[in-house]
Motif scaffolding. Structure first.
Motif, PDB file in Angstrom:
ATOM      1  N   PRO A  17       0.821  -1.199   0.000  1.00 35.20           N
ATOM      2  CA  PRO A  17       0.000   0.000   0.000  1.00 35.20           C
ATOM      3  C   PRO A  17       0.856   1.250   0.000  1.00 35.20           C
ATOM      4  CG  PRO A  17       0.179  -0.827   2.228  1.00 35.20           C
ATOM      5  CD  PRO A  17       0.917  -1.817   1.344  1.00 35.20           C
ATOM      6  N   ALA A  18       0.270   2.346  -0.413  1.00 32.85           N
ATOM      7  CA  ALA A  18       0.919   3.652  -0.339  1.00 32.85           C
ATOM      8  C   ALA A  18      -0.138   4.662   0.069  1.00 32.85           C
ATOM      9  CB  ALA A  18       1.538   4.035  -1.673  1.00 32.85           C
ATOM     10  N   TYR A  19       0.219   5.508   1.021  1.00 33.51           N
ATOM     11  CA  TYR A  19      -0.733   6.470   1.552  1.00 33.51           C
ATOM     12  C   TYR A  19      -0.152   7.884   1.467  1.00 33.51           C
ATOM     13  CZ  TYR A  19      -2.220   2.108   3.775  1.00 33.51           C
ATOM     14  OH  TYR A  19      -2.579   0.797   4.010  1.00 33.51           O
ATOM     15  N   LEU A  20      -0.951   8.799   0.968  1.00 33.54           N
ATOM     16  CA  LEU A  20      -0.638  10.216   1.072  1.00 33.54           C
ATOM     17  C   LEU A  20      -1.475  10.732   2.232  1.00 33.54           C
ATOM     18  CD1 LEU A  20      -0.773  11.320  -2.682  1.00 33.54           C
ATOM     19  CD2 LEU A  20       1.114  10.258  -1.418  1.00 33.54           C
ATOM     20  N   VAL A  21      -0.814  11.221   3.256  1.00 29.42           N
ATOM     21  CA  VAL A  21      -1.492  11.698   4.457  1.00 29.42           C
ATOM     22  C   VAL A  21      -1.113  13.153   4.655  1.00 29.42           C
ATOM     23  CG1 VAL A  21      -1.927  11.300   6.905  1.00 29.42           C
ATOM     24  CG2 VAL A  21      -1.254   9.383   5.432  1.00 29.42           C
ATOM     25  N   GLY A  22      -2.029  14.048   4.297  1.00 28.43           N
ATOM     26  CA  GLY A  22      -1.657  15.452   4.305  1.00 28.43           C
ATOM     27  C   GLY A  22      -0.448  15.639   3.405  1.00 28.43           C
ATOM     28  N   PRO A  23       0.641  16.228   3.916  1.00 28.57           N
ATOM     29  CA  PRO A  23       1.818  16.436   3.083  1.00 28.57           C
ATOM     30  C   PRO A  23       2.786  15.254   3.051  1.00 28.57           C
ATOM     31  CG  PRO A  23       2.192  17.441   5.197  1.00 28.57           C
ATOM     32  CD  PRO A  23       0.787  16.861   5.244  1.00 28.57           C
ATOM     33  N   PHE A  24       2.436  14.155   3.684  1.00 29.99           N
ATOM     34  CA  PHE A  24       3.360  13.035   3.820  1.00 29.99           C
ATOM     35  C   PHE A  24       2.983  11.846   2.957  1.00 29.99           C
ATOM     36  CE2 PHE A  24       3.374  15.186   8.015  1.00 29.99           C
ATOM     37  CZ  PHE A  24       4.649  15.723   7.934  1.00 29.99           C
ATOM     38  N   ARG A  25       3.999  11.068   2.604  1.00 31.76           N
ATOM     39  CA  ARG A  25       3.823   9.804   1.897  1.00 31.76           C
ATOM     40  C   ARG A  25       4.416   8.700   2.745  1.00 31.76           C
ATOM     41  NH1 ARG A  25       6.993   8.463  -3.628  1.00 31.76           N
ATOM     42  NH2 ARG A  25       8.542   7.677  -2.154  1.00 31.76           N
ATOM     43  N   THR A  26       3.649   7.620   2.924  1.00 36.00           N
ATOM     44  CA  THR A  26       4.134   6.517   3.733  1.00 36.00           C
ATOM     45  C   THR A  26       3.553   5.221   3.191  1.00 36.00           C
ATOM     46  OG1 THR A  26       4.413   5.752   6.038  1.00 36.00           O
ATOM     47  CG2 THR A  26       2.272   6.691   5.432  1.00 36.00           C
ATOM     48  N   SER A  27       3.960   4.101   3.777  1.00 33.03           N
ATOM     49  CA  SER A  27       3.505   2.800   3.267  1.00 33.03           C
ATOM     50  C   SER A  27       2.787   2.046   4.374  1.00 33.03           C
ATOM     51  CB  SER A  27       4.682   2.012   2.695  1.00 33.03           C
ATOM     52  OG  SER A  27       5.701   1.868   3.661  1.00 33.03           O
ATOM     53  N   ALA A  28       2.975   0.743   4.459  1.00 31.09           N
ATOM     54  CA  ALA A  28       2.187  -0.089   5.365  1.00 31.09           C
ATOM     55  C   ALA A  28       2.278   0.416   6.802  1.00 31.09           C
ATOM     56  CB  ALA A  28       2.652  -1.537   5.281  1.00 31.09           C
ATOM     57  N   LEU A  29       1.123   0.553   7.444  1.00 37.71           N
ATOM     58  CA  LEU A  29       1.057   1.079   8.799  1.00 37.71           C
ATOM     59  C   LEU A  29       0.094   0.263   9.645  1.00 37.71           C
ATOM     60  CD1 LEU A  29       0.726   4.902   8.057  1.00 37.71           C
ATOM     61  CD2 LEU A  29       2.723   3.756   9.010  1.00 37.71           C
ATOM     62  N   ASN A  30       0.281   0.325  10.953  1.00 39.27           N
ATOM     63  CA  ASN A  30      -0.710  -0.174  11.887  1.00 39.27           C
ATOM     64  C   ASN A  30      -1.472   1.026  12.461  1.00 39.27           C
ATOM     65  OD1 ASN A  30       1.086   0.992  13.705  1.00 39.27           O
ATOM     66  ND2 ASN A  30       1.970  -0.975  14.322  1.00 39.27           N
ATOM     67  N   TYR A  31      -2.357   0.776  13.408  1.00 36.08           N
ATOM     68  CA  TYR A  31      -3.168   1.879  13.930  1.00 36.08           C
ATOM     69  C   TYR A  31      -2.298   2.980  14.533  1.00 36.08           C
ATOM     70  CZ  TYR A  31      -6.593   4.423  16.700  1.00 36.08           C
ATOM     71  OH  TYR A  31      -7.366   5.428  17.239  1.00 36.08           O
ATOM     72  N   ALA A  32      -1.296   2.585  15.312  1.00 34.76           N
ATOM     73  CA  ALA A  32      -0.419   3.583  15.925  1.00 34.76           C
ATOM     74  C   ALA A  32       0.307   4.405  14.859  1.00 34.76           C
ATOM     75  CB  ALA A  32       0.591   2.901  16.849  1.00 34.76           C
ATOM     76  N   GLY A  33       0.715   3.746  13.780  1.00 34.04           N
ATOM     77  CA  GLY A  33       1.390   4.466  12.707  1.00 34.04           C
ATOM     78  C   GLY A  33       0.473   5.455  12.014  1.00 34.04           C
ATOM     79  N   PHE A  34      -0.769   5.037  11.727  1.00 33.98           N
ATOM     80  CA  PHE A  34      -1.732   5.957  11.134  1.00 33.98           C
ATOM     81  C   PHE A  34      -1.980   7.147  12.059  1.00 33.98           C
ATOM     82  CE2 PHE A  34      -3.356   2.243   8.563  1.00 33.98           C
ATOM     83  CZ  PHE A  34      -3.049   2.789   7.326  1.00 33.98           C
ATOM     84  N   LYS A  35      -2.146   6.863  13.341  1.00 31.00           N
ATOM     85  CA  LYS A  35      -2.430   7.931  14.304  1.00 31.00           C
ATOM     86  C   LYS A  35      -1.289   8.940  14.344  1.00 31.00           C
ATOM     87  CE  LYS A  35      -4.025   8.593  19.062  1.00 31.00           C
ATOM     88  NZ  LYS A  35      -4.425   7.899  20.329  1.00 31.00           N
TER      89      LYS A  35
END
Length: 211
Positions: A180-198
């Motif tokens: 997976p790849a996620y754009l979160v606001g100004p950031f780009r990240t990959s596989a996360l758990n709940y703590a990582g998303f938070k």
């Protein structure tokens, strides 16, 4: 089959990549400037969460990606518990024909308001590389009107293909290498758990507040 092969299969002659630029390093995620009109605000892309949320997550996902499946419950949880997140689903079927088929089913179901139901059903399957009747059984169990789904797949085939082309082109332009790849606001990240998303959502809010 890699992302470029799928892009070639779906792209029409002369199709241009979306303009998405500006990757820079920042902590465990990467800051990224996006063209919000082409990535975050595509009117055909399914959305969830708070439509007026102060942070948007654009999730590039594949229904055959085991990491997408592992992260899916935590992504759903952070959107629900936070209450201020807008989620944009970017179907990015890069893991073979079964992935494309799954994306088509989910996007077809969007026309009857069942995208999320199908999305969660497909994410709950161990793989889409099983007989298609098993996949369709999962879709039907999600409450989908199957006759309407087929009618929408037939009538909206060009629109669905066009959306997949845009998603694939945007991922290619951004330089995403896999799901997976996620754009979160100004950031780009990959596989996360709940703590990582938070944490990345908190980082995005902090970045916005600092502007």
């Amino acid at each position: 089959m890699n992302r470029r092969t799928v892009l070639v299969r779906l792209a029409a002659s002369g199709f241009a990549l979306a303009s998405v630029q500006g990757l820079i390093g920042f902590g465990s995620a990467r800051a990224v400037e996006t063209d919000s009109n082409t990535v975050l605000n595509d009117p055909e892309a399914p959305t969830a969460g708070n439509p007026k949320g102060d942070v948007t997550i654009a999730a590039f996902l594949d229904y055959n990606c085991p990491f997408c499946k592992k992260a899916a419950p935590d992504l759903r949880r952070i959107v629900k518990t936070d209450g201020r997140i807008r989620l944009v689903y970017k179907d990015w079927p890069i893991l073979g024909d079964a992935s494309v088929y799954g994306a088509q089913l989910a996007l077809g179901a969007h026309y009857q308001g069942k995208y999320e139901a199908v999305h969660h059903a497909l994410m709950g399957l161990p793989s889409l590389r099983i007989p298609k009747d098993k996949v369709l059984q999962a879709v039907q169990a999600a409450g989908v009107d199957m006759a309407r789904l087929q009618a929408d797949l037939d009538a909206r085939a060009d629109a669905i293909t066009a959306l997949l082309r845009r998603n694939l082109a945007q991922a290619d332009a951004i330089g995403l290498e896999g799901t997976p790849a996620y754009l979160v606001g100004p950031f780009r990240t990959s596989a996360l758990n709940y703590a990582g998303f938070k944490q990345v959502v908190a980082d995005a809010r902090a970045r916005q507040a600092a502007k």
